[in-house]
Design a protein around this motif. Sequence first.
Motif, PDB file in Angstrom:
ATOM      1  N   ARG A  35       0.663  -1.258   0.115  1.00 32.02           N
ATOM      2  CA  ARG A  35      -0.034  -0.117  -0.062  1.00 32.02           C
ATOM      3  C   ARG A  35       0.918   1.182  -0.034  1.00 32.02           C
ATOM      4  O   ARG A  35       0.356   2.258  -0.364  1.00 32.02           O
ATOM      5  CB  ARG A  35      -0.863  -0.010   1.250  1.00 32.02           C
ATOM      6  N   LEU A  36       1.976   1.113   0.444  1.00 32.60           N
ATOM      7  CA  LEU A  36       3.053   2.318   0.423  1.00 32.60           C
ATOM      8  C   LEU A  36       4.217   2.397  -0.631  1.00 32.60           C
ATOM      9  O   LEU A  36       4.549   3.342  -1.041  1.00 32.60           O
ATOM     10  CB  LEU A  36       3.658   2.364   1.922  1.00 32.60           C
ATOM     11  N   ASP A  38       5.375   1.022  -4.448  1.00 29.29           N
ATOM     12  CA  ASP A  38       5.158   0.642  -5.543  1.00 29.29           C
ATOM     13  C   ASP A  38       6.195  -0.033  -6.280  1.00 29.29           C
ATOM     14  O   ASP A  38       5.656  -1.022  -7.028  1.00 29.29           O
ATOM     15  CB  ASP A  38       4.913   2.059  -6.547  1.00 29.29           C
ATOM     16  N   ASP A  39       7.451   0.032  -6.276  1.00 28.73           N
ATOM     17  CA  ASP A  39       8.248  -0.832  -6.846  1.00 28.73           C
ATOM     18  C   ASP A  39       8.341  -2.173  -6.350  1.00 28.73           C
ATOM     19  O   ASP A  39       8.407  -2.494  -4.948  1.00 28.73           O
ATOM     20  CB  ASP A  39       9.676  -0.247  -6.517  1.00 28.73           C
ATOM     21  N   ASP A  40       8.145  -3.240  -7.055  1.00 33.45           N
ATOM     22  CA  ASP A  40       8.374  -4.732  -6.493  1.00 33.45           C
ATOM     23  C   ASP A  40       9.620  -5.062  -5.704  1.00 33.45           C
ATOM     24  O   ASP A  40       9.511  -5.902  -4.436  1.00 33.45           O
ATOM     25  CB  ASP A  40       8.068  -5.745  -7.810  1.00 33.45           C
ATOM     26  N   MET A  41      10.810  -4.704  -6.056  1.00 34.98           N
ATOM     27  CA  MET A  41      12.111  -4.965  -5.580  1.00 34.98           C
ATOM     28  C   MET A  41      11.813  -4.305  -4.067  1.00 34.98           C
ATOM     29  O   MET A  41      12.397  -4.897  -3.187  1.00 34.98           O
ATOM     30  CB  MET A  41      13.229  -4.361  -6.488  1.00 34.98           C
ATOM     31  N   GLU A  42      11.558  -3.012  -4.061  1.00 34.64           N
ATOM     32  CA  GLU A  42      11.490  -2.267  -2.661  1.00 34.64           C
ATOM     33  C   GLU A  42      10.610  -3.121  -1.846  1.00 34.64           C
ATOM     34  O   GLU A  42      10.775  -3.371  -0.760  1.00 34.64           O
ATOM     35  CB  GLU A  42      11.311  -0.972  -2.836  1.00 34.64           C
ATOM     36  N   ARG A  43       9.396  -3.450  -2.320  1.00 30.43           N
ATOM     37  CA  ARG A  43       8.409  -4.329  -1.521  1.00 30.43           C
ATOM     38  C   ARG A  43       9.112  -5.622  -1.254  1.00 30.43           C
ATOM     39  O   ARG A  43       9.046  -5.783   0.317  1.00 30.43           O
ATOM     40  CB  ARG A  43       7.079  -4.425  -2.373  1.00 30.43           C
ATOM     41  N   GLU A  44       9.405  -6.280  -1.912  1.00 28.23           N
ATOM     42  CA  GLU A  44      10.161  -7.824  -1.257  1.00 28.23           C
ATOM     43  C   GLU A  44      11.140  -7.407  -0.253  1.00 28.23           C
ATOM     44  O   GLU A  44      11.273  -8.118   0.592  1.00 28.23           O
ATOM     45  CB  GLU A  44      10.685  -8.142  -2.632  1.00 28.23           C
ATOM     46  N   GLU A  45      11.939  -6.358  -0.555  1.00 30.35           N
ATOM     47  CA  GLU A  45      13.190  -5.998   0.470  1.00 30.35           C
ATOM     48  C   GLU A  45      12.837  -5.654   1.648  1.00 30.35           C
ATOM     49  O   GLU A  45      12.966  -6.134   2.934  1.00 30.35           O
ATOM     50  CB  GLU A  45      14.120  -5.160  -0.192  1.00 30.35           C
ATOM     51  N   PHE A  76       4.354  -1.438   8.786  1.00 33.20           N
ATOM     52  CA  PHE A  76       4.089  -0.036   8.316  1.00 33.20           C
ATOM     53  C   PHE A  76       5.056   0.753   8.510  1.00 33.20           C
ATOM     54  O   PHE A  76       5.296   1.833   7.667  1.00 33.20           O
ATOM     55  CB  PHE A  76       2.879   0.536   9.230  1.00 33.20           C
ATOM     56  N   ARG A  77       5.852   0.791   9.772  1.00 33.32           N
ATOM     57  CA  ARG A  77       6.865   1.753  10.095  1.00 33.32           C
ATOM     58  C   ARG A  77       7.905   1.362   9.208  1.00 33.32           C
ATOM     59  O   ARG A  77       8.832   2.437   8.527  1.00 33.32           O
ATOM     60  CB  ARG A  77       7.504   1.707  11.510  1.00 33.32           C
ATOM     61  N   LEU A  78       8.403   0.334   8.673  1.00 35.06           N
ATOM     62  CA  LEU A  78       9.559   0.026   7.879  1.00 35.06           C
ATOM     63  C   LEU A  78       9.160   0.729   6.507  1.00 35.06           C
ATOM     64  O   LEU A  78      10.019   1.046   5.960  1.00 35.06           O
ATOM     65  CB  LEU A  78      10.010  -1.500   7.619  1.00 35.06           C
ATOM     66  N   ALA A  79       7.978   0.216   5.973  1.00 29.13           N
ATOM     67  CA  ALA A  79       7.344   0.937   4.627  1.00 29.13           C
ATOM     68  C   ALA A  79       7.469   2.385   4.576  1.00 29.13           C
ATOM     69  O   ALA A  79       7.817   2.673   3.544  1.00 29.13           O
ATOM     70  CB  ALA A  79       6.160   0.036   4.239  1.00 29.13           C
ATOM     71  N   ARG A  82      10.868   3.744   4.327  1.00 29.18           N
ATOM     72  CA  ARG A  82      11.453   3.419   2.850  1.00 29.18           C
ATOM     73  C   ARG A  82      10.951   4.295   2.057  1.00 29.18           C
ATOM     74  O   ARG A  82      11.496   5.045   1.166  1.00 29.18           O
ATOM     75  CB  ARG A  82      11.121   2.063   2.616  1.00 29.18           C
ATOM     76  N   LEU A  83       9.395   4.857   2.202  1.00 32.05           N
ATOM     77  CA  LEU A  83       8.950   5.713   1.320  1.00 32.05           C
ATOM     78  C   LEU A  83       9.487   6.978   1.445  1.00 32.05           C
ATOM     79  O   LEU A  83       9.866   7.616   0.585  1.00 32.05           O
ATOM     80  CB  LEU A  83       7.531   5.780   1.540  1.00 32.05           C
TER      81      LEU A  83
END
Length: 180
Positions: A35-36, A38-45, A76-79, A82-83
């Motif tokens: 939800r926060l 968009d990038d697949d690699m960022e989400r996975e990491e 939530f906090r880590l995402a 990162r955002l």
Amino acid sequence: MNDHDLVAAVLKGNMKAFAILVEQHKRLVASIVSRLLDDDMEREEVCQDVFMRVYEKIHSFNFDSKLSTWIGTIAFRLAANRLKKLKGRKALSGDLEAVKEPGREDMQVEANDYSSFVRSVVDQMPAAYRSVLLLYYLDGYSYPEIVEITKWPEGTVKNYIYRAKAKLRELMEPYIGTEI
């Protein structure tokens, strides 16, 4: 295996119990992170980072909240961090409207694909609004649980949900009465 037994087993070094914990909560974590970011690699990491943090900090979990709420808070906090790093500014606590606003041209809706259409409309909302709206309506978290996850005041959470609903109505208005 209930949460108490699962945490106790992980604390004893049982990696199979940790694998069960990951399996039980991976959809929640992926949902919050996606939800926060968009990038697949960022989400996975970030998802991997969440479970690493859970493993590192499980000793500090004291059942003041549900295990899923605690893990959701970490996600939530880590995402969000990162955002902020990716945006180079305070995307969540500052200018909410600047987070994400794809144009209407991105809304290619196939006939009878209503859920995809609704998701594409929700994705147009700023990340903070989208997050609290989905935590409340999709994941079924209460206001106090969302407050715990986001670390925002309850008034802010309520305000964001109110604004998110208003934004959703605004985005849906051009499509009311048309066939989707």
